[in-house]
Motif scaffolding. Structure first.
Motif, PDB file in Angstrom:
ATOM      1  N   ALA A   1      -1.620  -1.507   5.964  1.00  0.00           N
ATOM      2  CA  ALA A   1      -0.194  -1.983   5.558  1.00  0.00           C
ATOM      3  C   ALA A   1       0.567  -0.985   5.259  1.00  0.00           C
ATOM      4  N   LEU A   2       0.037   0.250   4.455  1.00  0.00           N
ATOM      5  CA  LEU A   2       0.767   1.396   4.140  1.00  0.00           C
ATOM      6  C   LEU A   2       1.494   2.114   5.395  1.00  0.00           C
ATOM      7  N   LEU A   3       0.381   2.415   6.355  1.00  0.00           N
ATOM      8  CA  LEU A   3       0.646   2.962   7.349  1.00  0.00           C
ATOM      9  C   LEU A   3       1.854   2.239   8.425  1.00  0.00           C
ATOM     10  N   VAL A   4       1.614   0.957   8.481  1.00  0.00           N
ATOM     11  CA  VAL A   4       2.709  -0.068   9.204  1.00  0.00           C
ATOM     12  C   VAL A   4       4.011   0.234   8.388  1.00  0.00           C
ATOM     13  N   THR A   5       4.077   0.324   7.131  1.00  0.00           N
ATOM     14  CA  THR A   5       5.385   0.594   6.469  1.00  0.00           C
ATOM     15  C   THR A   5       5.844   1.600   6.828  1.00  0.00           C
ATOM     16  N   LEU A   6       4.999   2.770   6.745  1.00  0.00           N
ATOM     17  CA  LEU A   6       5.542   4.149   7.025  1.00  0.00           C
ATOM     18  C   LEU A   6       6.042   4.167   8.524  1.00  0.00           C
ATOM     19  N   ARG A   7       5.436   3.585   9.387  1.00  0.00           N
ATOM     20  CA  ARG A   7       6.145   3.346  10.533  1.00  0.00           C
ATOM     21  C   ARG A   7       7.464   2.846  10.759  1.00  0.00           C
ATOM     22  N   GLU A   8       7.753   1.884   9.736  1.00  0.00           N
ATOM     23  CA  GLU A   8       9.062   1.344   9.750  1.00  0.00           C
ATOM     24  C   GLU A   8      10.135   2.063   8.987  1.00  0.00           C
ATOM     25  N   THR A   9       9.472   3.026   8.178  1.00  0.00           N
ATOM     26  CA  THR A   9      10.323   3.802   7.160  1.00  0.00           C
ATOM     27  C   THR A   9      11.440   4.543   7.808  1.00  0.00           C
ATOM     28  N   PRO A  10      11.240   5.190   9.033  1.00  0.00           N
ATOM     29  CA  PRO A  10      12.552   6.121   9.470  1.00  0.00           C
ATOM     30  C   PRO A  10      13.620   5.064   9.892  1.00  0.00           C
ATOM     31  N   GLY A  11      13.283   3.951  10.539  1.00  0.00           N
ATOM     32  CA  GLY A  11      14.358   2.894  11.007  1.00  0.00           C
ATOM     33  C   GLY A  11      15.324   2.390   9.763  1.00  0.00           C
ATOM     34  N   VAL A  12      14.344   2.017   8.650  1.00  0.00           N
ATOM     35  CA  VAL A  12      14.970   1.332   7.489  1.00  0.00           C
ATOM     36  C   VAL A  12      15.989   2.493   6.806  1.00  0.00           C
ATOM     37  N   LEU A  13      15.493   3.766   6.781  1.00  0.00           N
ATOM     38  CA  LEU A  13      16.150   4.661   6.328  1.00  0.00           C
ATOM     39  C   LEU A  13      17.375   4.949   7.010  1.00  0.00           C
TER      40      LEU A  13
ATOM     41  N   VAL B   1       7.872  -1.804  -1.718  1.00  0.00           N
ATOM     42  CA  VAL B   1       6.769  -1.797  -1.024  1.00  0.00           C
ATOM     43  C   VAL B   1       6.050  -0.590  -1.101  1.00  0.00           C
ATOM     44  N   LEU B   2       6.603   0.550  -0.869  1.00  0.00           N
ATOM     45  CA  LEU B   2       5.840   1.596  -1.095  1.00  0.00           C
ATOM     46  C   LEU B   2       5.236   2.076  -2.397  1.00  0.00           C
ATOM     47  N   LEU B   3       5.936   1.678  -3.708  1.00  0.00           N
ATOM     48  CA  LEU B   3       5.312   1.652  -4.817  1.00  0.00           C
ATOM     49  C   LEU B   3       3.899   0.680  -4.742  1.00  0.00           C
ATOM     50  N   ILE B   4       4.309  -0.401  -4.342  1.00  0.00           N
ATOM     51  CA  ILE B   4       2.913  -1.515  -4.557  1.00  0.00           C
ATOM     52  C   ILE B   4       1.815  -0.912  -3.930  1.00  0.00           C
ATOM     53  N   LEU B   5       2.255  -0.583  -2.383  1.00  0.00           N
ATOM     54  CA  LEU B   5       1.011  -0.295  -1.815  1.00  0.00           C
ATOM     55  C   LEU B   5       0.513   1.186  -2.338  1.00  0.00           C
ATOM     56  N   GLY B   6       1.367   1.971  -2.667  1.00  0.00           N
ATOM     57  CA  GLY B   6       1.081   3.524  -2.818  1.00  0.00           C
ATOM     58  C   GLY B   6       0.123   3.463  -4.306  1.00  0.00           C
ATOM     59  N   ILE B   7       0.666   2.754  -5.371  1.00  0.00           N
ATOM     60  CA  ILE B   7       0.037   2.785  -6.478  1.00  0.00           C
ATOM     61  C   ILE B   7      -1.263   2.023  -6.390  1.00  0.00           C
ATOM     62  N   GLY B   8      -0.924   1.034  -5.669  1.00  0.00           N
ATOM     63  CA  GLY B   8      -2.071  -0.040  -5.444  1.00  0.00           C
ATOM     64  C   GLY B   8      -3.268   0.368  -5.061  1.00  0.00           C
ATOM     65  N   LEU B   9      -3.090   1.474  -3.889  1.00  0.00           N
ATOM     66  CA  LEU B   9      -4.326   2.166  -3.629  1.00  0.00           C
ATOM     67  C   LEU B   9      -4.990   3.118  -4.485  1.00  0.00           C
ATOM     68  N   LEU B  10      -4.095   3.833  -5.275  1.00  0.00           N
ATOM     69  CA  LEU B  10      -4.479   4.790  -6.502  1.00  0.00           C
ATOM     70  C   LEU B  10      -5.276   3.956  -7.401  1.00  0.00           C
ATOM     71  N   ILE B  11      -4.836   2.668  -7.582  1.00  0.00           N
ATOM     72  CA  ILE B  11      -5.481   1.950  -8.697  1.00  0.00           C
ATOM     73  C   ILE B  11      -7.072   1.498  -8.085  1.00  0.00           C
ATOM     74  N   ILE B  12      -6.944   1.083  -6.871  1.00  0.00           N
ATOM     75  CA  ILE B  12      -8.206   0.649  -6.119  1.00  0.00           C
ATOM     76  C   ILE B  12      -9.265   1.563  -6.555  1.00  0.00           C
ATOM     77  N   LEU B  13      -9.026   2.945  -6.267  1.00  0.00           N
ATOM     78  CA  LEU B  13      -9.794   4.237  -6.626  1.00  0.00           C
ATOM     79  C   LEU B  13     -10.238   4.240  -7.794  1.00  0.00           C
ATOM     80  N   TYR B  14      -9.220   4.070  -8.843  1.00  0.00           N
ATOM     81  CA  TYR B  14      -9.477   4.279 -10.031  1.00  0.00           C
ATOM     82  C   TYR B  14     -10.547   3.167 -10.720  1.00  0.00           C
ATOM     83  N   ALA B  15     -10.187   1.919 -10.316  1.00  0.00           N
ATOM     84  CA  ALA B  15     -10.720   0.825 -10.827  1.00  0.00           C
ATOM     85  C   ALA B  15     -12.393   0.888 -10.480  1.00  0.00           C
ATOM     86  N   ARG B  16     -12.487   1.565  -8.908  1.00  0.00           N
ATOM     87  CA  ARG B  16     -14.020   1.690  -8.748  1.00  0.00           C
ATOM     88  C   ARG B  16     -14.776   2.260  -9.584  1.00  0.00           C
ATOM     89  N   HIS B  17     -14.191   3.456 -10.447  1.00  0.00           N
ATOM     90  CA  HIS B  17     -14.948   4.284 -11.516  1.00  0.00           C
ATOM     91  C   HIS B  17     -14.674   3.672 -12.770  1.00  0.00           C
TER      92      HIS B  17
END
Lengths: 116, 932
Positions: free
Chosen positions: B39-51, B82-98
């Motif tokens: 989902a983050l990659l999809v968002t990044l693909r859309e990002t240049p257009g949105v900007l 969206v970037l905040l949610i997905l970005g921090i979300g991924l870091l949280i998944i990693l963190y929660a694993r440990h």
């Protein structure tokens, strides 16, 4: 005639309600039946009291009795029987399971308050 | 389409971890991370257009009647979140694993987390107000699940309940606000709403709508006075605190302020409500962050404080303030999520979060110390870090605000005080935890956390530094597009840089840092001062309020619903009396304008008998058999009354029903006590007599008033169309089987259900079977009476013939399925009475339940049959047929329907009576005494 009819309905309704407020199942069932008679007569009379009205449609007939309340009351009578049957058999079942024929399930009038 | 992917992939992701077992933790975390990563990659693909200024949108109609569309958008504001949610979300998944312990159910945790991520993405991308609200409530629910994740402990359960109660209540207010806005604008479409600011602000419903929306936003973002739930939500696992309660969910409230800023902002109401609430929250949170002893509580209150700061910025009605608010959302998410993770690491490694026990941890975990110091410095607003930039923008904006008019200087002063406190608690967080001596009373010797656990913190700290050092490069683009979406006009040109020269905001920043240091040094005086206040536990207060509410409602239930049928009847009758008595008082005279008919002597006698029998039923009720006989007199008189007033159908029905009712009650009486004991108190009798008399009076008055008034009945329609439309001359029957056939279908269904219910009630019934009557005389051992037996047997064919006759002629002359069914039933029951159940059972060897059910089925199928010809349910058809020997016969499909009625009545009546009769035989008692 109207006053007579209304008075009769009222007296039946009052008697029925008095019985329905009793504490034992059988008088309550009888009271509800009586009350349903009163209600049926009441509903029936909403179409007016027609004397010698024609019951079926025919060419020579003059005044017809209002058929709609009749149809309503007809089904009400049958359903009333079903409900009487259900409640009286429920009463039997309660007596069998609880051992009392009091409507509140025991012999005191206000169960929860007296229990504590 | 890619928009839908961004929202739906995490939803899919909430299922994936459940496929993995709790033991295979790596696999579980990887499965979970896959979907948000895509989902983050999809968002990044859309990002240049949105900007570049595009706004990708997508809409499907969902429930058009509600104005609800499945509509998504990805504008600058959405993109930032969206970037905040997905970005921090991924870091949280990693963190929660440990972070999660072996005993914790990891798949379940990840599933909840993904569910939350989906709903959060839904909020920020929704392009429809109702859709936004749905996702809003979903975040409340998933947050409830996550806070209560350690459901075996009491604190998480209570915290989860409180969070759900507060945010859920706010959500309902938000829905009400959205509906108001939708009514003002005439659409729930986001763009339409955002474009209708002038309409909304001019509408008188603006203020209530604004208040409701703000209630929703403030409860979600823990603004004063709803801030109390957030610290309690810290009972959640730390990854949840970092993700939901600092970086994302609590930002939903401020997101909403930004989202609806173009539509709602600009008014004085907005300025005062939003900015003052934010200011108060900022100071309140900052003060308590300085006081608290638990690391997570400190961070929770500082989150409250920062959310207040952002709210205040959005409330200032200034374009640059909105930009500053958005910038601070970004910055706060980075440094606060990182700080929560360091608190989690400390907790994980030391077993406590109590700041009094922790000291000098830098010896054991230097890396974590460094990261915590960097991010805390950012929180304090230290130069060269991102927190400094947005805080300075905030201070600059407070200088410009028109808020409070002549007292406008108060705002920057209070904002500076807030910043001083922020610097002080940041310093306290770092120094008391990681420096200042050696740790005492620790349960285990701390050591550095594993690298994967530190990695997310490291990433966020780097982001803090990059934004702090190169703001123009890293943040300008996204902030400008986000601000474009949150403002009615293009965003002001943004000059983010570290150095603006010597100016007032810089001075204020310096004051904040120096003042923060002073406050920290002198903090013991503050603590001493604070101890004078009684400590208030918001959880206890909340629980107390809930308990009081429960007690109050329980009291209401106990009072009204005490288990006594008599009490319920009393309430019902009194309310019925009140309602109908009122309407009777509303009419001028009891007698209407119709002329009264004269009563003939026969009628008077009949009425007298009826009244007497009715009263006797009541007064003799303790002698039950006599009461029952009196009741049957009333029934017969009612039947005569129907006949007298031109209703032969009713008279026949009443007569037949009367017979079966009395048989039924006689049978039942056999099993019940024969007499009613004297037990009602005198006052109870007086009460009931008065109530009954009042009731009878009202019924009689109503009846009289009705009878003497002309009635505009719809019956004329039936009379006119009975022959032409229903093919029958007996209008009552045509109404039953044709005009109102659907009602009749319902009624026979009820009859059938009652019969089946009775059948079940009678099975395995424990009976009190008397062997003697109430006087102690044994029942007669006689077998069945001879005369009745022989007469009934010869009567049966006749009776059946009569019932067929009544059935067939029912459409055109008095009769029909109901009456015919009852006649048949009575004839069969007579067989039971005359010969006994066993005799009858041998000869009538069929079950009654199938008959009743097939009756209902036939009636229903008749109705369904009309579909086959393209007509609505229960349309009837009729025609004339010539049958040899009999002649012309008119047949209608209604007859088939009537057959269903007939069968149901026969089946149900016999099901009731025959089954009841059966219980008397199978175990008839010998001479033993009645047990009752």
């Amino acid at each position: 005639m109207e006053a007579l009819f209304a008075t009769t309905t009222g007296i039946l309704a009052a008697s029925g309600l008095y019985l329905a407020l009793r504490g034992r199942t059988f008088p309550v069932v009888v009271g509800l039946t009586l009350l349903s008679y009163a209600v049926n007569l009441f509903l029936f009379s909403t179409g007016g009291l027609t004397t010698d009205g024609a019951a079926v449609i025919s060419d020579g007939a003059g005044q017809y009795a209002d058929p709609l309340p009749q149809a309503l009351v007809l089904t009400a009578i049958v359903i009333g029987f079903a409900m009487t049957a259900f409640s009286v058999i429920l009463a039997m079942r309660v007596r069998g399971d609880v051992g009392s024929d009091h409507v509140n399930g025991n012999r005191v009038d206000e169960p929860r308050e007296d229990k504590s | 389409m890619s928009l839908l992917l961004i929202v739906l992939l995490p939803l899919l992701g909430s299922l994936l971890p459940l496929l993995s077992s709790n033991q295979r933790r790596h696999q579980c975390a990887l499965l979970t991370a896959a979907m948000p990563l895509i989902a983050l990659l999809v968002t990044l693909r859309e990002t240049p257009g949105v900007l570049a200024g595009e706004v990708p949108r997508l809409a499907f109609s969902w429930v058009p009647a509600l104005g609800l569309d499945l509509a998504l958008r990805l504008d600058g504001l959405s993109l930032l979140f969206v970037l905040l949610i997905l970005g921090i979300g991924l870091l949280i998944i990693l963190y929660a694993r440990h972070y999660l312990a072996e005993a914790d159910n990891m798949p379940r945790f990840y599933a909840y987390l993904m569910l939350f991520m989906t709903s959060m993405l839904g909020i920020v991308m929704a392009d429809n107000l109702i859709l936004l609200w749905m996702f809003w409530e979903l975040t409340s629910l998933s947050s409830f699940l996550l806070i209560g994740f350690w459901s075996h402990q009491s604190a998480p359960r209570k915290g989860a309940r409180m969070a759900l109660a507060v945010t859920g209540m706010g959500g309902l207010a938000l829905l009400a606000g959205f509906i108001l806005i939708g009514q003002i604008v005439g659409s729930f479409d986001m763009q339409t709403v955002l474009d209708s600011r002038d309409v909304i602000l001019a509408d008188p419903r603006y203020l209530p709508a604004l208040l409701l929306v703000l209630l929703g936003a403030f409860t979600k973002s823990a603004q004063f006075p709803f801030q109390f739930w957030l610290p309690q939500a810290m009972a959640a696992p730390t990854p949840v605190s970092a993700f939901l309660h600092s970086a994302t969910m609590v930002k939903a409230g401020v997101f909403l302020l930004a989202r609806l800023h173009p539509a709602l902002a600009g008014s004085q109401e907005w300025l005062y409500l939003v900015s003052l609430t934010g200011l108060v929250t900022m100071l309140f949170g900052a003060y308590f962050a300085l006081i608290k002893l638990d690391l997570k509580a400190i961070l929770a209150y500082s989150t409250v404080s920062h959310l207040g700061l952002i709210t205040m910025l959005f409330g200032l009605n200034s374009q640059m303030a909105v930009v500053a608010g958005l910038f601070h959302i970004l910055n706060h998410a980075t440094f606060k999520a990182a700080l929560f993770m360091t608190a989690g690491i400390v907790d994980h490694e030391c077993g406590t979060r109590d700041i009094r026990k922790l000291k000098g941890l830098w010896r054991y975990m230097p890396m974590t110390t460094a990261l915590a110091t960097i991010t805390a410095a950012s929180m304090a607003g230290f130069p060269l870090l991102n927190g400094f930039l947005s805080k300075e923008m905030m201070l600059a904006e407070t200088l410009e605000t028109p808020l409070l008019g002549g007292l406008a200087w108060l705002i920057p002063v209070l904002a500076t005080i807030g910043s001083i406190l922020a610097a002080a608690y940041s310093l306290r967080y770092v120094r008391n935890t990681f420096f200042d001596g050696k740790p005492r009373e620790l349960e285990k010797t701390p050591h550095e956390a594993s690298f994967p656990m530190r990695l997310p913190v490291l990433v966020l700290a780097i982001v803090c530094i990059i934004i702090g050092l190169f703001p123009a490069f890293s943040a300008t683009g996204i902030l400008t597009t986000a601000a474009d979406a949150a403002l009615t006009m293009p965003a002001p040109e943004l000059h983010l840089s570290i150095w603006h020269g010597f100016n007032l905001p810089l001075l204020m920043s310096a004051i904040a840092l120096i003042g923060g240091f002073m406050v920290y040094v002198l903090r013991q005086h503050l603590f001493t001062f604070h101890r004078q206040f009684p400590s208030r536990n918001s959880l206890a207060i909340f629980e107390g309020a809930v308990q009081r509410l429960v007690r109050f409602t329980q009291w209401g239930i106990d009072t009204l619903e005490n288990g006594s049928l008599q009490r319920y009847m009393l309430w019902v009758v009194i309310s019925a009396l009140a309602v109908s008595g009122m309407s009777l008082m509303g009419i001028e005279t009891l007698k209407g304008e119709l002329a009264v008919q004269k009563a003939d002597p026969l009628l008077i006698v009949g009425a007298a008998i009826t009244c007497f029998a009715g009263l006797a039923t009541a007064f003799l009720h303790r002698r039950r058999l006599i009461s029952l006989i009196m009741l049957s007199v009333v029934g017969l008189m009612a039947s005569l009354a129907f006949a007298r007033f031109s209703a032969p159908d009713l008279a026949l029905t009443q007569l037949a029903v009367e017979v079966v009712t009395v048989i039924l009650l006689m049978l039942a009486l056999f099993f019940l006590p024969q007499k009613t004991p004297k037990e009602s108190s005198a006052s109870r009798i007086v009460r009931d007599v008065l109530l009954a008399a009042g009731f009878g009076g009202v019924v009689a008055s109503l009846n009289y008033a009705l009878l003497t008034r002309p009635l505009n009945s719809i019956s004329d329609y039936f009379l006119e169309h009975s022959v032409s439309g229903g093919g029958g001359h007996n209008v009552v029957n045509v109404i039953l089987v044709d005009f109102r056939g659907f009602d009749t279908l319902g009624e026979i269904t009820v009859l059938c259900i009652a019969g089946i219910g009775i059948y079940k009630l009678l099975s395995r019934l424990r009976l009190f079977m008397p062997s003697s009557d109430s006087e102690g005389r044994p029942w007669s051992p006689d077998r069945y009476p001879m005369i009745l037996a022989s007469v009934s047997q010869s009567l049966l064919p006749m009776a059946l013939l009569v019932s067929v006759f009544i059935f067939l002629r029912g459409h055109n002359a008095p009769g029909g399925g109901f009456i015919a069914g009852l006649v048949t039933a009575v004839a069969l029951i007579l067989m039971y009475i005359a010969h006994g159940v066993e005799w009858a059972q041998q000869r009538l060897s069929f079950q009654y339940q199938p008959i009743a059910v097939s009756g209902v089925a036939i009636a229903t199928l008749t109705g369904v049959g009309s579909w086959a010809f393209g007509y609505p349910f229960l349309t009837s058809a009729f025609g004339h047929f010539h049958i040899p020997l009999i002649g012309d016969v008119e047949l209608a499909t209604a007859m088939l329907f009537d057959l269903g009625v007939y069968l149901t009545v026969v089946g149900a009546t016999l099901m009731i009576l025959a089954n009841l009769g059966k219980v008397t035989t199978s175990h008839r008692p010998s001479k033993q005494k009645e047990k009752a």
